[in-house]
Each structure stands twice: as C-alpha cells, then as structure tokens.
Enzyme design. Sequence first.
Site, PDB file in Angstrom:
ATOM      1  N   HIS A 120       7.174  28.464 -25.137  1.00 11.65           N
ATOM      2  CA  HIS A 120       7.306  29.425 -24.040  1.00 11.65           C
ATOM      3  C   HIS A 120       7.064  28.781 -22.680  1.00 11.65           C
ATOM      4  O   HIS A 120       7.615  29.232 -21.678  1.00 11.65           O
ATOM      5  CB  HIS A 120       6.378  30.625 -24.259  1.00 11.65           C
ATOM      6  CG  HIS A 120       6.893  31.581 -25.285  1.00 11.65           C
ATOM      7  ND1 HIS A 120       6.855  32.945 -25.134  1.00 11.65           N
ATOM      8  CD2 HIS A 120       7.498  31.362 -26.488  1.00 11.65           C
ATOM      9  CE1 HIS A 120       7.402  33.531 -26.198  1.00 11.65           C
ATOM     10  NE2 HIS A 120       7.787  32.587 -27.041  1.00 11.65           N
ATOM     11  N   ASP A 128       5.677  22.684 -17.466  1.00 17.42           N
ATOM     12  CA  ASP A 128       4.921  22.524 -16.228  1.00 17.42           C
ATOM     13  C   ASP A 128       3.657  23.371 -16.215  1.00 17.42           C
ATOM     14  O   ASP A 128       3.053  23.580 -15.159  1.00 17.42           O
ATOM     15  CB  ASP A 128       5.803  22.906 -15.030  1.00 17.42           C
ATOM     16  CG  ASP A 128       6.301  24.343 -15.134  1.00 17.42           C
ATOM     17  OD1 ASP A 128       6.002  25.017 -16.148  1.00 17.42           O
ATOM     18  OD2 ASP A 128       6.981  24.810 -14.206  1.00 17.42           O
TER      19      ASP A 128
HETATM   20 CA   LIG Z   1       7.054  26.384 -17.715  1.00 14.70          CA
HETATM   21 CA   LIG Z   2      10.795  23.142 -13.408  1.00 13.05          CA
END
Ligand SMILES: [Ca+2]
Ligand SMILES: [Ca+2]
EC number: 1.11.1.7
Length: 428
Positions: A120, A128
């Site tokens: 997810h 990130d």
């Molecule tokens: Ca992400």
């Molecule tokens: Ca990105």
Amino acid sequence: MIRNEVTKKLHLSTWPYDDATVSISGNKIGAPKKQKSSSTVNVYAKGSSNISISVSNDDMLMFLSIEDDENQNEQSRGSLEYDFYRDSCPQGEKIIRDTVRQLYKTGPELAPALLRLVFHDCFIEGCDGSVLLDPAEGVDAEKESPPNETLKGFDIIDLIKSEVEEVCPGVVSCSDVLVLAAREAVILAGGPFYPLYTGRRDSNTSYRDIATYELPSPHADLSETLASFASRGFNERETVTLLGAHSVGVVHCQFFENRLYNFGGTNEPDPSLNPKLLDEMRSRCKRSHTPTSSAPLCCFDGSPSSSALAPTFDGSPSPTSSATKAVLPTFEDSSSSLSEVPGMDMAYEGPGSDFGTPYYHSLLQGKGILFADQQLTAGEETGIWVRAYASDTLLFRRDFALAMMKLSNLQVLTAPMGQVRRSCSKVA
Ligand SMILES: [Ca+2]
Ligand SMILES: [Ca+2]
Ligand code: HEM
C-alpha cells in the site's frame, strides 16, 4: 569454447542464513567473510568455460540467478545503492531484521500486516513512507482512505524505527525501514529472500485521495486489476505473482460478503465460487441484515464524499466514516479486537503449507477468497501463470522475489528529494 567471465556479488549483510556456503565448479570456497565496512563480496571466476556456482540452499541459488538479471535491477533501482547505510548506520539493517524476528515470535500476524503495508505504500506515489503519516495540518493521511482502513503494522514500524533511532538518530528513512521490515516478514512467512537496495527518502506528505482511487479493489474484474498494476509497470505475469501474497493473513467479511449472498444484485452467490468454500464463508460471515447496521462491516467505500467519485472500493451504501471507524478497530486500538471481526484466513487450507503454491492451487479450484483473486483464472495469460505457480514452487519463489524487488523500488525518492523522518507518523 566461449570463455565466460562471471562475477557474482553476494550480499551478506542481508543474507538471512548464517550457514550458507558457496562453491565454484565444485570447489567449496566457504562462506565468504564479511568485510568490515562492506557487506558485498565479489566472487570472481574468470576464464573458465565450466563455471557453476552452487550453494547450500535453494533460495541462495535463486538469488544468484536474480543477480544475473542485471538489466532489470539497473532499470528499476534508480539512484538507490546497495547497503546505503554501510557507513552512516552499519548496524541498521541488522537491527531491523532482529527486531522483526523478535516481534514475530509473539505476534506472527505482523508478517502479513507488513507485507500488505509495503504494497500500500509503494503503490501510492512510490515507496516513500507516505502511508505511515498521521493526519495533520496539511496532511491528508492515506491511513484515512477507505482501502487503508484495515491496514495494520504501523505500531510495528514505529517500534523498529525507534530501535534504529537509538543507534543512528535521523539517518535511516522510514521508507527503507518499511521495505526492509517487509522483506524480513516475507521470509518469516515462508517466502523467498530478495536483495534490496536502500537510500529511499520519506515523503513530505500523504496522499489520501490518490489512495482512495488508485489502490486496487477486491471487487475488481481482471481487466481492472491488470490495468491498475500495468500503470505501475507490472505485466500480467508479475501481477499474478504479486497476488501470491494472498497466501497469508486474513480477509474480513466486508471484502467478499457480496459474493456470498447477492452477487451483482442477483440475490445469488458468485457462480465462480466453489460451493464448499461458499458454505464455509457463509458460516463465518452471516448475511448483513439492514443497510444501516451492516454498512460499516460491508464495504470499503467508507468516505461519504468519495463514494460518488470512487469506483474502486465499491459495493454497498457508503457508511459514514465515523461509523466505519467505530466498528473497525485499528491495529493501535488492539490487535485482538480486530481479529474478532469475522473473516477468512487466507491460508484456510491449513497452516504450515508453502508460501504461494497453495494460493494458486485454491484458485484453480474456485476457492479464491476475493473476487479479484479468483479473476486471475479468467484470463488466458494470467491463467497460464496461475497453473504454473500452482505446480512449480521454485518458479514462484524466484518470480515473487523479483516482483517484490520491483515493488520495493517503485518511484523512490532519493536525496536531495524528500526527508528522513524521525518519527514515521510525522513529517520532519
Ligand atoms: Ca507511498
Ligand atoms: Ca513518488
Ligand atoms: C488486486 C490487488 C489486491 C487487492 C484487491 C487486495 C485486497 C486486499 C484485501 C481486501 C485484503 C483484506 C484486508 C482486510 O480484511 O483487512 C487484503 C489483505 C492482504 N493483502 Fe492484498 N490486495 C491486493 C494485492 C496485494 C499485493 C500485491 C500484496 C503484497 C505484495 C498484498 C498483500 C496482502 C496481505 C499480506 C494481506 C493480509 C493482511 C493481514 O492479514 O494483515 N495484497 N488485500
């Protein structure tokens, strides 16, 4: 005879088996020693036309063949590096590994939770750590997106991160912690090892709306699922591979209830569902009674404002998000209360079986739990891979390792972009 020059890199700092040995052309060269500041060992075997490298362990062999596939790695890893923290936090990867292993002893459900969590995260704006952020001023948290309402493992990531922070404050990103922890989780769940590059940085924000629209739906048909994965660069084969993650964990009734009683408004069950499994699923998931009381347990379409716009997590009348929250406890509330919400064990065929293969087996018998799972048997090419993985464990393990590497490298942020959060739930 053509002379081959073979260079093999063995990534030892992340190699989970201490007892691995390496042989070249039948001569055992032993387990290469870890160097002080580098954990990459090059095995050179030059000028021989008869090179074979064998190791004491199947996954290691597979791993060597992955390393042969340099192009694929080169393309996707961007500016990540192998063992990025070798100088700045040399103990980092080991702390992550040890902490996951420690926590797994008392809570094995962390393995599926972390695996889903990394999916997810990486699927929405890349790996990130955007999924880890709490809602705040200027942060529309993905956690509050309907498809993420049952996501677990945030507290596990916080724990691991705090262990790492004690030794190397402000150095190791949350996104790296997550991919590394998930890799460990895959191994603990019986899946393959795969090498990972590091050096990801964390996002400055979270993407609630994108998560709402772009996370794949359990109700999606094959073409929708394939389109969703294709938009992230995964082909049909890789999509079938990644769904093999659904051999571990739990699925709550809300995600398949529509298949049991009133499929597509027919008042009949999903005809593609195996009758035996249908009985089993019905006994675990009673038919929801009235829309009001059932809605919170029914479908992923939680946010009132998004229901008209979000075709993805559809199903039934959308409950208000507050009602949804009241019924679906988060991991933080208590993992035990979540497990009381009825659902199916992904590994309902029995524990202790291999990671992967039984999942594809059950699809061939019409025993996919989610509609989206079962749909993998509906396509010509996807069907080929379902059958291949059902019978060839090694092929699946190799493909799954490659697909997880690719997933873990999606759209990463590297310096000077992004940040390294100290607390994974808060923007630095
Ligand atoms: Ca992400
Ligand atoms: Ca990105
Ligand atoms: C079409 C794509 C996918 C859909 C529609 C989907 C949907 C879902 C749903 C609805 C659940 C149940 C959540 C719950 O009951 O709380 C679930 C669980 C899970 N998913 Fe997926 N998923 C997909 C792909 C993936 C991929 C690619 C991975 C990882 C590589 C993954 C890993 C997991 C895991 C491990 C669980 C169990 C989580 C746990 O027990 O804590 N899924 N998925």
